[in-house]
Design a protein around this motif. Structure first.
Motif, mmCIF file in Angstrom:
data_model
loop_
_atom_site.group_PDB
_atom_site.id
_atom_site.type_symbol
_atom_site.label_atom_id
_atom_site.label_comp_id
_atom_site.label_asym_id
_atom_site.label_seq_id
_atom_site.Cartn_x
_atom_site.Cartn_y
_atom_site.Cartn_z
ATOM 1 N N ALA A 64 -15.623 15.915 55.069
ATOM 2 C CA ALA A 64 -16.088 15.910 56.357
ATOM 3 C C ALA A 64 -15.244 14.958 57.277
ATOM 4 O O ALA A 64 -15.093 13.824 56.794
ATOM 5 C CB ALA A 64 -17.665 15.737 56.496
ATOM 6 N N VAL A 118 -23.136 16.360 58.288
ATOM 7 C CA VAL A 118 -23.356 17.234 57.175
ATOM 8 C C VAL A 118 -24.767 17.699 57.088
ATOM 9 O O VAL A 118 -25.797 16.981 56.757
ATOM 10 C CB VAL A 118 -22.791 16.371 55.816
ATOM 11 N N ASP A 131 -25.128 19.023 51.447
ATOM 12 C CA ASP A 131 -24.312 18.175 50.855
ATOM 13 C C ASP A 131 -24.334 18.398 49.197
ATOM 14 O O ASP A 131 -23.851 17.890 48.408
ATOM 15 C CB ASP A 131 -25.054 16.773 50.746
ATOM 16 N N GLY A 132 -24.807 19.863 49.194
ATOM 17 C CA GLY A 132 -24.411 20.495 47.783
ATOM 18 C C GLY A 132 -25.806 20.159 46.836
ATOM 19 O O GLY A 132 -25.914 20.641 45.849
ATOM 20 N N LYS A 133 -26.611 19.309 47.317
ATOM 21 C CA LYS A 133 -27.810 18.926 46.567
ATOM 22 C C LYS A 133 -29.149 19.545 46.823
ATOM 23 O O LYS A 133 -30.007 19.737 46.161
ATOM 24 C CB LYS A 133 -28.058 17.429 46.722
ATOM 25 N N LYS A 179 -32.116 19.076 55.372
ATOM 26 C CA LYS A 179 -31.980 19.377 56.737
ATOM 27 C C LYS A 179 -32.304 20.771 57.316
ATOM 28 O O LYS A 179 -31.857 20.901 58.436
ATOM 29 C CB LYS A 179 -30.421 18.847 57.198
ATOM 30 N N GLY A 188 -24.264 23.101 43.595
ATOM 31 C CA GLY A 188 -23.365 22.689 44.925
ATOM 32 C C GLY A 188 -23.634 24.053 46.052
ATOM 33 O O GLY A 188 -22.657 23.504 47.075
#
Length: 147
Positions: A64, A70, A73-75, A79, A102
């Motif tokens: 980024a 972001v 975050d792949g986790k 958000k 991910g």
């Protein structure tokens, strides 16, 4: 033919010298005799209009940039929200899509995702993939959260 080549080179040299002279003066080319942009105090091509901040790219490909927020975050989908269903239909609820390795993907019947933070104009970077064996028609082709 040699004469034409010399003329073109001389013209290019003169152009380069002229551009260099403008850059040395620090001239920010623009105009203040153009119409005012709707809803703003700036003219079209106004040299005094604020410029965006310089953004530092990510340190490695795919990272980024410095000003990025972001959203995944792949986790987890912390958000993101969804419109509730049934008794929760008037509320926003935690996102119910599947997160794995991910990436995230729609869970049938869960609905759309919405960011928890509100945005106006923005630059958006999205990466996605579709099924390798595309079958079906229209929204049933594997590239949409229709189900």
């Amino acid at each position: 033919m040699r004469h034409k080549t010399f003329t073109l080179c001389a013209t290019a040299l003169c152009l380069a010298i002229a551009l260099g002279a403008q850059q040395k003066k620090g001239a920010d080319l623009g105009f203040t005799d153009t119409p005012i942009l709707p809803g703003q105090k700036w003219h079209v091509h106004d040299p005094d209009r604020p410029h965006p901040r310089v953004v530092t790219p990510g340190k490695e490909p795919g990272a980024a940039p410095s000003d990025a927020l972001v959203l995944f975050d792949g986790k987890d989908l912390s958000k993101w929200d969804q419109h509730g269903r049934g008794a929760d239909s008037a509320k926003l609820v935690d996102a119910q899509w599947k997160v794995e390795n991910g990436y995230f993907e729609v869970v049938p019947g869960t609905g759309d995702l919405l960011t928890r933070e509100k945005f106006g104009d923005c630059q958006l970077h999205v990466e996605w993939s579709e099924l390798p064996d595309v079958k079906g028609t229209s929204q049933a082709r594997g590239n949409s959260a229709c189900c």
